[in-house]
Design a protein around this motif. Structure first.
Motif, short mmCIF file in Angstrom:
data_model
loop_
_atom_site.label_atom_id
_atom_site.label_comp_id
_atom_site.label_asym_id
_atom_site.label_seq_id
_atom_site.Cartn_x
_atom_site.Cartn_y
_atom_site.Cartn_z
N ALA A 120 0.54 -0.86 -0.50
CA ALA A 120 0.21 -0.54 0.08
C ALA A 120 0.91 1.16 -0.02
N ARG A 121 1.99 0.92 0.27
CA ARG A 121 2.85 2.34 0.30
C ARG A 121 4.64 2.24 -0.07
N VAL A 122 5.03 2.79 -0.21
CA VAL A 122 6.40 2.74 -0.22
C VAL A 122 7.43 4.23 0.09
N ALA A 123 8.31 3.88 0.67
CA ALA A 123 8.81 4.93 1.10
C ALA A 123 10.31 4.67 1.63
N GLY A 124 11.08 5.43 2.29
CA GLY A 124 12.48 5.82 2.38
C GLY A 124 13.36 7.32 1.76
N LYS A 125 14.67 6.41 1.23
CA LYS A 125 15.74 8.19 1.24
C LYS A 125 16.37 7.54 0.00
N ILE A 126 16.45 7.80 -1.25
CA ILE A 126 17.77 8.08 -2.24
C ILE A 126 18.50 8.52 -2.75
N ARG A 127 19.01 8.53 -3.54
CA ARG A 127 19.65 9.59 -4.27
C ARG A 127 20.07 9.01 -5.63
N MET A 128 18.54 9.42 -6.68
CA MET A 128 19.03 9.83 -7.87
C MET A 128 17.97 9.94 -8.49
N ARG A 129 17.45 10.18 -10.25
CA ARG A 129 17.09 11.17 -10.81
C ARG A 129 15.42 10.96 -11.08
N GLY A 156 21.10 12.35 -0.78
CA GLY A 156 19.17 12.14 -0.74
C GLY A 156 18.38 12.95 -0.33
N ASP A 157 17.03 12.17 -1.08
CA ASP A 157 16.22 12.80 -0.90
C ASP A 157 14.96 11.93 0.00
N ASN A 158 14.31 12.02 0.48
CA ASN A 158 13.23 11.87 1.05
C ASN A 158 11.73 11.50 -0.12
N PHE A 159 11.38 9.85 -0.31
CA PHE A 159 10.40 9.92 -1.22
C PHE A 159 9.23 9.11 -0.09
N ASP A 160 7.97 9.45 -0.27
CA ASP A 160 6.84 8.11 -0.14
C ASP A 160 5.47 8.11 -0.61
N ASN A 161 5.81 6.86 -1.45
CA ASN A 161 4.30 6.88 -2.78
C ASN A 161 3.21 5.96 -1.85
N ASN A 162 2.15 6.29 -1.79
CA ASN A 162 1.01 5.08 -2.16
C ASN A 162 0.36 5.11 -3.50
N ILE A 163 0.44 2.78 -2.89
CA ILE A 163 -0.04 2.17 -4.27
C ILE A 163 -1.16 2.28 -4.46
N ASN A 164 -1.29 2.16 -5.42
CA ASN A 164 -3.39 2.08 -5.42
C ASN A 164 -3.91 0.88 -5.79
N ARG A 174 10.16 -3.95 -6.49
CA ARG A 174 11.04 -3.30 -6.05
C ARG A 174 11.60 -1.68 -6.71
N LEU A 175 12.21 -1.30 -6.43
CA LEU A 175 12.35 0.01 -6.70
C LEU A 175 13.41 0.11 -7.60
N TYR A 176 13.29 0.18 -8.79
CA TYR A 176 14.04 0.89 -10.34
C TYR A 176 14.69 1.35 -10.49
N LEU A 193 14.37 1.82 2.62
CA LEU A 193 13.97 1.44 1.34
C LEU A 193 12.67 0.55 2.57
N GLN A 194 12.02 0.99 2.48
CA GLN A 194 10.16 0.69 3.27
C GLN A 194 8.76 -0.37 2.62
N PHE A 195 8.51 -1.44 2.57
CA PHE A 195 6.91 -1.54 1.23
C PHE A 195 6.18 -1.98 2.45
N TYR A 196 5.41 -0.60 2.33
CA TYR A 196 4.95 -1.72 3.63
C TYR A 196 3.51 -2.33 3.30
N TYR A 197 2.89 -3.86 3.81
CA TYR A 197 2.19 -4.81 2.46
C TYR A 197 1.52 -5.14 3.82
N THR A 198 0.51 -5.78 3.49
CA THR A 198 -0.66 -6.78 4.25
C THR A 198 0.16 -7.84 4.91
N LYS A 199 -0.28 -8.02 6.48
CA LYS A 199 0.37 -9.15 7.24
C LYS A 199 0.14 -10.09 6.32
#
Length: 199
Positions: A120-129, A156-164, A174-176, A193-199
């Motif tokens: 449902a959500r992927v968050a973390g901190k990365i350095r890439m364009r 690096g920059d923090n990122f936080d994405n909610n997944i449909n 994965r993060l590509y 890198l954190q993937f938030y997923y259903t138990k």
């Protein structure tokens, strides 16, 4: 009743027997104190279990990690170990690509959950364009879940994405690296890198 969330008082005395938490990603301790006038009748702690949890924190155990182009057994000049430390989520150690700049395009780092899970959500901190969060059922055919842009800063920059939610459950996520770093000598880096997923 009075309600406390993680030892922080949230209400004065109210008559409502219910307290609603709208946080699908974090666990909390709810403390409920029941009163009759000013007399405490009962105190109870309740653990609120979030429907989504983060992927397991990994240290030297690389089991479950999928990757291409990221170092597996390497330390840079500052002594940062790579790859699995992206999953310890402390934003200081790093997983970095073996090649820098645009040569890092196509590299990825992710996780095999061993079963189909709904992320449902992927968050973390990365350095890439630019990056893409992808999923797969066979680790060969990948589909895009969501794409994003980072600013490729040295720290690096923090990122936080909610997944449909319509994407459904899949085993591999994965993060590509879609676009490398502005400096051709700089690796693409995943600090956490954190993937938030259903138990």
């Amino acid at each position: 009743y009075e309600y406390y969330i993680d030892s922080t008082k949230k209400t004065e005395k109210i008559k409502d027997k219910k307290y609603v938490i709208n946080d699908p990603f974090s666990e909390h301790r709810i403390s409920v104190v029941a009163y009759s006038g000013d007399k405490v009748l009962k105190s109870k702690d309740i653990i609120y279990e979030a429907p989504y949890k983060a992927n397991p924190y990994l240290n030297s155990n690389t089991e479950g990690i999928i990757n291409n182009g990221f170092h597996e057994d390497y330390k840079d000049q500052w002594g940062h170990a790579t790859l699995y430390h992206a999953f310890d989520n402390n934003d200081t150690t790093m997983a970095c690509t073996a090649k820098g700049g645009d040569n890092a395009i196509g590299n990825y780092i992710g996780y095999d959950f061993g079963k189909n899970v709904e992320v449902a959500r992927v968050a973390g901190k990365i350095r890439m364009r630019e990056y893409v969060i992808q999923y797969s059922d066979d680790k060969e055919n990948w589909n895009d879940a969501i794409a994003g842009t980072s600013y490729s800063s040295n720290q690096g920059d923090n990122f936080d994405n909610n997944i449909n939610f319509n994407i459904g459950k899949h085993r591999y996520w994965r993060l590509y690296v879609k676009n490398g770093c502005s400096n051709s000598a700089c690796s693409a880096v995943v600090y956490s890198l954190q993937f938030y997923y259903t138990k």
